[in-house]
Write a protein that holds these residues in place. Sequence first.
Motif, PDB file in Angstrom:
ATOM      1  N   GLY A  80      25.145  76.469  10.004  1.00 11.40           N
ATOM      2  CA  GLY A  80      26.497  76.451   9.475  1.00 11.40           C
ATOM      3  C   GLY A  80      27.124  77.822   9.327  1.00 11.40           C
ATOM      4  O   GLY A  80      26.514  78.854   9.611  1.00 11.40           O
ATOM      5  N   PRO A  81      28.377  77.857   8.857  1.00 17.10           N
ATOM      6  CA  PRO A  81      29.122  79.116   8.754  1.00 17.10           C
ATOM      7  C   PRO A  81      28.764  79.903   7.501  1.00 17.10           C
ATOM      8  O   PRO A  81      28.404  79.334   6.475  1.00 17.10           O
ATOM      9  N   CYS A  82      28.898  81.223   7.610  1.00 14.94           N
ATOM     10  CA  CYS A  82      28.712  82.075   6.436  1.00 14.94           C
ATOM     11  C   CYS A  82      29.810  81.841   5.403  1.00 14.94           C
ATOM     12  O   CYS A  82      29.568  81.936   4.202  1.00 14.94           O
ATOM     13  N   ASP A  83      30.986  81.539   5.889  1.00 20.84           N
ATOM     14  CA  ASP A  83      32.137  81.336   5.005  1.00 20.84           C
ATOM     15  C   ASP A  83      33.060  80.322   5.674  1.00 20.84           C
ATOM     16  O   ASP A  83      33.677  80.624   6.693  1.00 20.84           O
ATOM     17  N   LYS A  84      33.146  79.134   5.112  1.00 20.54           N
ATOM     18  CA  LYS A  84      33.921  78.080   5.752  1.00 20.54           C
ATOM     19  C   LYS A  84      35.413  78.398   5.827  1.00 20.54           C
ATOM     20  O   LYS A  84      36.135  77.818   6.625  1.00 20.54           O
ATOM     21  N   LYS A  85      35.868  79.346   5.014  1.00 20.10           N
ATOM     22  CA  LYS A  85      37.277  79.733   5.036  1.00 20.10           C
ATOM     23  C   LYS A  85      37.564  80.869   6.012  1.00 20.10           C
ATOM     24  O   LYS A  85      38.725  81.154   6.309  1.00 20.10           O
ATOM     25  N   ASN A  86      36.505  81.514   6.476  1.00 18.91           N
ATOM     26  CA  ASN A  86      36.679  82.694   7.324  1.00 18.91           C
ATOM     27  C   ASN A  86      35.769  82.606   8.542  1.00 18.91           C
ATOM     28  O   ASN A  86      34.621  83.061   8.502  1.00 18.91           O
ATOM     29  N   PRO A  87      36.260  82.059   9.651  1.00 18.72           N
ATOM     30  CA  PRO A  87      35.442  81.928  10.868  1.00 18.72           C
ATOM     31  C   PRO A  87      34.896  83.250  11.377  1.00 18.72           C
ATOM     32  O   PRO A  87      33.834  83.289  12.013  1.00 18.72           O
ATOM     33  N   GLU A  88      35.594  84.357  11.103  1.00 11.96           N
ATOM     34  CA  GLU A  88      35.149  85.658  11.576  1.00 11.96           C
ATOM     35  C   GLU A  88      33.875  86.130  10.882  1.00 11.96           C
ATOM     36  O   GLU A  88      33.217  87.072  11.340  1.00 11.96           O
ATOM     37  N   ALA A  89      33.509  85.478   9.781  1.00 13.54           N
ATOM     38  CA  ALA A  89      32.273  85.849   9.078  1.00 13.54           C
ATOM     39  C   ALA A  89      31.035  85.459   9.868  1.00 13.54           C
ATOM     40  O   ALA A  89      29.937  85.954   9.602  1.00 13.54           O
ATOM     41  N   GLY A  90      31.203  84.574  10.854  1.00 16.91           N
ATOM     42  CA  GLY A  90      30.107  84.211  11.733  1.00 16.91           C
ATOM     43  C   GLY A  90      29.233  83.098  11.191  1.00 16.91           C
ATOM     44  O   GLY A  90      29.514  82.483  10.161  1.00 16.91           O
ATOM     45  N   GLN A  91      28.141  82.854  11.923  1.00 20.56           N
ATOM     46  CA  GLN A  91      27.213  81.788  11.571  1.00 20.56           C
ATOM     47  C   GLN A  91      26.015  82.344  10.801  1.00 20.56           C
ATOM     48  O   GLN A  91      25.615  83.493  10.981  1.00 20.56           O
ATOM     49  N   ILE A  92      25.449  81.526   9.968  1.00 17.08           N
ATOM     50  CA  ILE A  92      24.272  81.907   9.187  1.00 17.08           C
ATOM     51  C   ILE A  92      23.068  82.112  10.117  1.00 17.08           C
ATOM     52  O   ILE A  92      22.815  81.300  11.006  1.00 17.08           O
ATOM     53  N   GLN A  93      22.362  83.213   9.898  1.00 12.70           N
ATOM     54  CA  GLN A  93      21.145  83.512  10.647  1.00 12.70           C
ATOM     55  C   GLN A  93      20.015  83.806   9.656  1.00 12.70           C
ATOM     56  O   GLN A  93      20.195  83.678   8.442  1.00 12.70           O
ATOM     57  N   ILE A  94      18.860  84.200  10.153  1.00 11.56           N
ATOM     58  CA  ILE A  94      17.706  84.309   9.266  1.00 11.56           C
ATOM     59  C   ILE A  94      17.748  85.533   8.351  1.00 11.56           C
ATOM     60  O   ILE A  94      17.071  85.567   7.329  1.00 11.56           O
ATOM     61  N   ASN A  95      18.549  86.533   8.699  1.00 10.95           N
ATOM     62  CA  ASN A  95      18.682  87.710   7.838  1.00 10.95           C
ATOM     63  C   ASN A  95      19.968  87.698   7.014  1.00 10.95           C
ATOM     64  O   ASN A  95      20.284  88.672   6.334  1.00 10.95           O
ATOM     65  N   THR A  96      20.689  86.606   7.062  1.00 13.02           N
ATOM     66  CA  THR A  96      21.919  86.451   6.291  1.00 13.02           C
ATOM     67  C   THR A  96      21.595  86.404   4.800  1.00 13.02           C
ATOM     68  O   THR A  96      20.635  85.754   4.386  1.00 13.02           O
ATOM     69  N   THR A  97      22.417  87.075   4.000  1.00 10.09           N
ATOM     70  CA  THR A  97      22.136  87.171   2.569  1.00 10.09           C
ATOM     71  C   THR A  97      22.963  86.183   1.745  1.00 10.09           C
ATOM     72  O   THR A  97      24.104  85.868   2.069  1.00 10.09           O
ATOM     73  N   PHE A  98      22.333  85.732   0.658  1.00 12.81           N
ATOM     74  CA  PHE A  98      22.902  84.788  -0.295  1.00 12.81           C
ATOM     75  C   PHE A  98      22.606  85.289  -1.713  1.00 12.81           C
ATOM     76  O   PHE A  98      21.679  86.069  -1.917  1.00 12.81           O
ATOM     77  N   GLU A  99      23.322  84.774  -2.686  1.00 15.73           N
ATOM     78  CA  GLU A  99      22.892  84.936  -4.074  1.00 15.73           C
ATOM     79  C   GLU A  99      21.679  84.032  -4.284  1.00 15.73           C
ATOM     80  O   GLU A  99      21.724  82.853  -3.940  1.00 15.73           O
ATOM     81  N   ILE A 100      20.594  84.572  -4.848  1.00 17.07           N
ATOM     82  CA  ILE A 100      19.383  83.764  -5.008  1.00 17.07           C
ATOM     83  C   ILE A 100      19.174  83.304  -6.449  1.00 17.07           C
ATOM     84  O   ILE A 100      18.200  82.604  -6.743  1.00 17.07           O
TER      85      ILE A 100
END
Length: 371
Positions: A80-100
């Motif tokens: 899925g997307p990194c940010d559903k409101k911002n397509p330019e943010a790209g797709q989630i990958q394995i090094n993508t960061t989140f609040e944990i």
Amino acid sequence: MVFTGTRAGERVRKFIFLLTVCVSLFAGCSSKDLFDCEEIRNPSYSEEIEKIEAYLDGKNFGGAVLISKNKDIVLAKGYGPCDKKNPEAGQIQINTTFEIGSISKQMTAAAIMQLVQKKKLKLTDKISRWFPDFQYGNDITVEMLLNMHSGLTDCLNAPFEFFPRKIANQIENATVRNEPVEEGIILKYLNEAPLFIEPGTEYFYCNTNYYLLAKIVEQVSGLSFREYMQKNIFVPCHMDNTNMEFQKTDTRGYDWKNRYYSIPDEFSTGYGDINSSVVDLYKWTQAFVNGKVVRKKTFKKMINTDSYGYGVNVQNGEIFHGGATNVFNSFATYHPKTKTTIIILMNVPQNEKYAATFAREVYKLMQLEEK
């Protein structure tokens, strides 16, 4: 070239796995770092991966997943997307960061235990040593903070009990506006907050405990909590994409009102202030359980429980912790008997989709007992 014997067979298996990864993901894995990729798939577990992906797709999963068994990465992938409101943010990958969220507590507890190992504090120390004006300081020990037996009121989940009503309203308003709150506000009102239960009598999950532990780390080490964690946790564990900066994530989530907001900076210190990726949390887990962060004897003490240990839940042999901030939720689990790690990070609120549910189902689909 001829390989014989058990060790040679293992070498063949690892060689084939690495070769397959490099061939199938060559475009994303041009460096020597195995994790410098968009995704990892282990062909030795193709049947399990097929079932897992069918399950995730069927549930419209969005986030990142990493599964390992022994020293093999079974699957690491973003959805899925990194940010559903911002397509330019790209797709989630394995090094993508989140609040944990509360997975951070594992690392806070480890920081305390590092200082215990260095004999700079004791688990039996009364917290009045660092908070001399706190009226209950002589009734609460460091260990009570670690294992959630302090009896303190939760500053995060019960703000109207912890703070005066006016202050609690200010904190709630600042949160949804992504505005800072007064620095040190938890310590400022700590003495006014009533106890929830008598210290040392029973378990009660409370974020205030880990805020205080972070402040103890600062006083004992002479470093800011962020400096200590960077120097003693993130760098030694090679957690290259992990940080403690406010909203410094590659992803964004939104609540049912379509709002993106986080726990205010500094307010979440020690209990929910880390941003990370599935890869970095895998590196953390491997270092933590194998005696690279604290000694193995110390680690065993941290998990010597059937409930809540020091920064970790322990149940039926499983070592785990979940995390939930306002628009993120996460789950990291390690099964010692099968040496299996499962990490789920999601940029959706916990009340929409629950990371722990995905982790439990993925573990079942692995059919580890039959391997």
